[in-house]
Design a protein around this motif. Structure first.
Motif, mmCIF file in Angstrom:
data_model
loop_
_atom_site.group_PDB
_atom_site.id
_atom_site.type_symbol
_atom_site.label_atom_id
_atom_site.label_comp_id
_atom_site.label_asym_id
_atom_site.label_seq_id
_atom_site.Cartn_x
_atom_site.Cartn_y
_atom_site.Cartn_z
ATOM 1 N N SER A 1 -5.236 4.069 9.616
ATOM 2 C CA SER A 1 -4.149 4.692 9.752
ATOM 3 C C SER A 1 -2.783 3.829 10.078
ATOM 4 C CB SER A 1 -4.075 5.829 10.676
ATOM 5 O OG SER A 1 -3.923 5.367 12.125
ATOM 6 N N GLN A 2 -3.304 2.727 10.581
ATOM 7 C CA GLN A 2 -2.382 1.767 11.038
ATOM 8 C C GLN A 2 -2.110 0.786 10.072
ATOM 9 O OE1 GLN A 2 -0.503 2.447 14.060
ATOM 10 N NE2 GLN A 2 -1.650 4.134 13.471
ATOM 11 N N LEU A 3 -2.878 0.602 8.848
ATOM 12 C CA LEU A 3 -2.759 -0.682 8.115
ATOM 13 C C LEU A 3 -2.122 -0.211 6.810
ATOM 14 C CD1 LEU A 3 -6.246 -2.156 9.053
ATOM 15 C CD2 LEU A 3 -3.884 -2.967 9.858
ATOM 16 N N SER A 4 -1.271 0.535 6.910
ATOM 17 C CA SER A 4 -0.568 0.957 5.297
ATOM 18 C C SER A 4 0.359 -0.649 5.192
ATOM 19 C CB SER A 4 0.287 1.888 5.356
ATOM 20 O OG SER A 4 1.299 1.942 6.601
ATOM 21 N N GLU A 5 0.833 -1.208 6.222
ATOM 22 C CA GLU A 5 1.360 -2.524 6.183
ATOM 23 C C GLU A 5 0.449 -3.409 7.053
ATOM 24 O OE1 GLU A 5 5.389 -2.446 7.575
ATOM 25 O OE2 GLU A 5 5.883 -0.666 6.390
ATOM 26 N N ALA A 6 0.618 -4.705 6.565
ATOM 27 C CA ALA A 6 -0.351 -5.733 7.179
ATOM 28 C C ALA A 6 0.025 -5.822 8.637
ATOM 29 C CB ALA A 6 0.003 -7.134 6.476
ATOM 30 N N TYR B 1 -3.789 -11.626 8.852
ATOM 31 C CA TYR B 1 -3.407 -9.914 8.546
ATOM 32 C C TYR B 1 -4.052 -9.480 7.906
ATOM 33 C CZ TYR B 1 1.287 -11.338 11.063
ATOM 34 O OH TYR B 1 2.256 -11.765 11.759
ATOM 35 N N TYR B 2 -4.521 -8.048 8.144
ATOM 36 C CA TYR B 2 -5.272 -7.054 7.376
ATOM 37 C C TYR B 2 -4.353 -6.028 6.856
ATOM 38 C CZ TYR B 2 -9.241 -9.387 9.612
ATOM 39 O OH TYR B 2 -10.085 -10.149 10.044
ATOM 40 N N SER B 3 -4.540 -5.427 5.785
ATOM 41 C CA SER B 3 -4.132 -4.365 5.158
ATOM 42 C C SER B 3 -4.766 -3.562 4.216
ATOM 43 C CB SER B 3 -2.702 -4.585 4.569
ATOM 44 O OG SER B 3 -2.999 -5.518 3.412
ATOM 45 N N ARG B 4 -4.620 -2.265 4.028
ATOM 46 C CA ARG B 4 -5.565 -1.779 3.156
ATOM 47 C C ARG B 4 -5.372 -2.014 1.480
ATOM 48 N NH1 ARG B 4 -3.329 3.513 5.811
ATOM 49 N NH2 ARG B 4 -2.111 3.894 3.870
ATOM 50 N N THR B 5 -6.393 -2.109 1.077
ATOM 51 C CA THR B 5 -6.501 -2.341 -0.509
ATOM 52 C C THR B 5 -6.022 -0.897 -1.100
ATOM 53 O OG1 THR B 5 -8.731 -1.789 -0.605
ATOM 54 C CG2 THR B 5 -8.279 -3.960 -0.182
ATOM 55 N N PRO B 6 -5.869 -0.877 -2.525
ATOM 56 C CA PRO B 6 -5.723 0.296 -3.099
ATOM 57 C C PRO B 6 -6.960 1.320 -2.986
ATOM 58 C CG PRO B 6 -4.585 -1.398 -4.538
ATOM 59 C CD PRO B 6 -5.592 -2.154 -3.485
ATOM 60 N N MET B 7 -7.876 0.743 -3.085
ATOM 61 C CA MET B 7 -9.404 1.729 -2.829
ATOM 62 C C MET B 7 -9.254 2.127 -1.413
ATOM 63 S SD MET B 7 -13.338 0.649 -3.077
ATOM 64 C CE MET B 7 -13.733 -0.232 -1.605
ATOM 65 N N GLY B 8 -8.755 1.244 -0.174
ATOM 66 C CA GLY B 8 -8.688 1.718 0.905
ATOM 67 C C GLY B 8 -7.495 2.799 1.189
ATOM 68 N N ASP B 9 -6.433 2.532 0.511
ATOM 69 C CA ASP B 9 -5.628 3.643 0.394
ATOM 70 C C ASP B 9 -6.275 5.129 0.201
ATOM 71 O OD1 ASP B 9 -3.579 2.077 1.494
ATOM 72 O OD2 ASP B 9 -2.680 1.985 -0.840
ATOM 73 N N ASP B 10 -7.013 4.823 -0.995
ATOM 74 C CA ASP B 10 -7.797 6.066 -1.479
ATOM 75 C C ASP B 10 -8.865 6.649 -0.376
ATOM 76 O OD1 ASP B 10 -8.319 8.200 -3.330
ATOM 77 O OD2 ASP B 10 -10.431 7.065 -3.556
ATOM 78 N N ILE B 11 -9.574 5.868 0.088
ATOM 79 C CA ILE B 11 -10.544 6.171 1.471
ATOM 80 C C ILE B 11 -9.937 6.701 2.466
ATOM 81 C CG2 ILE B 11 -12.049 5.227 2.937
ATOM 82 C CD1 ILE B 11 -13.041 3.425 0.411
ATOM 83 N N PHE B 12 -8.784 6.176 2.901
ATOM 84 C CA PHE B 12 -7.867 6.432 3.850
ATOM 85 C C PHE B 12 -7.688 8.034 3.603
ATOM 86 C CE2 PHE B 12 -3.775 7.425 5.800
ATOM 87 C CZ PHE B 12 -4.110 7.570 7.217
#
Length: 114
Positions: free
Chosen positions: A26-31, A80-91
Motif C-alpha cells: 500500500s505504501q509503494l505506489s511511489e518509490a 528504492y522499492y516500488s510496485r511493478t505493474p504486476m505488483g499494482d495488480d496484485i495489490f
C-alpha cells in the motif's frame, strides 16, 4: 499471568503478520527506501521490524511484485522499492480480498455481540 501475556503477544503478532504484505504494498505506489517505508508504516500504526521488512522486500522483488533501484546521488546510497505493474495488480486484488475478509469478520464479530 506472564504466560497469558506472552500468549496474547504471540497471537497479536501472528494476526499482524498476515497484514504485512498488504501494508507494505500500500505504501509503494511511489518509490521508497527501506527506512522511509518503516517510518511511513509506523506513522500509520503498523509496526514492522527492519529485520522483517528487508527480507520481505527482497522476496517480493524476486517474485516480480516489486522493483528496486539504487540512488547513489546522495551521500549514502539508498535502494528504492516500488510496485511493478504486476505488483499494482496484485495489490489491487489483495486489497479487494482484504475488504471482503474484513467485512466478513465484522459480521462474524457483530453476531458474537448479540
Amino acid at each position: 499471568m506472564g504466560e497469558e501475556k506472552d500468549l496474547m503477544h504471540n497471537l497479536i503478532s501472528e494476526l499482524r503478520r498476515g497484514t504485512l504484505i498488504l501494508s507494505v504494498l500500500s505504501q509503494l505506489s511511489e518509490a521508497k527506501y527501506g527506512y522511509a517505508l518503516v517510518q511511513s508504516l509506523e506513522e500509520k500504526g503498523v509496526e514492522i521490524d527492519p529485520n522483517t521488512l528487508y527480507p520481505l522486500l527482497r522476496r517480493l522483488e524476486k517474485q516480480g511484485i516489486l522493483t528496486s533501484q539504487w540512488d547513489v546521488g546522495e551521500s549514502k546510497p539508498r535502494k528504492y522499492y516500488s510496485r511493478t505493474p504486476m505488483g499494482d495488480d496484485i495489490f489491487r486484488r489483495l486489497k479487494e480480498q482484504w475488504e471482503q475478509l474484513s467485512e466478513n469478520m465484522e459480521q462474524i464479530l457483530r453476531e458474537e455481540e448479540i
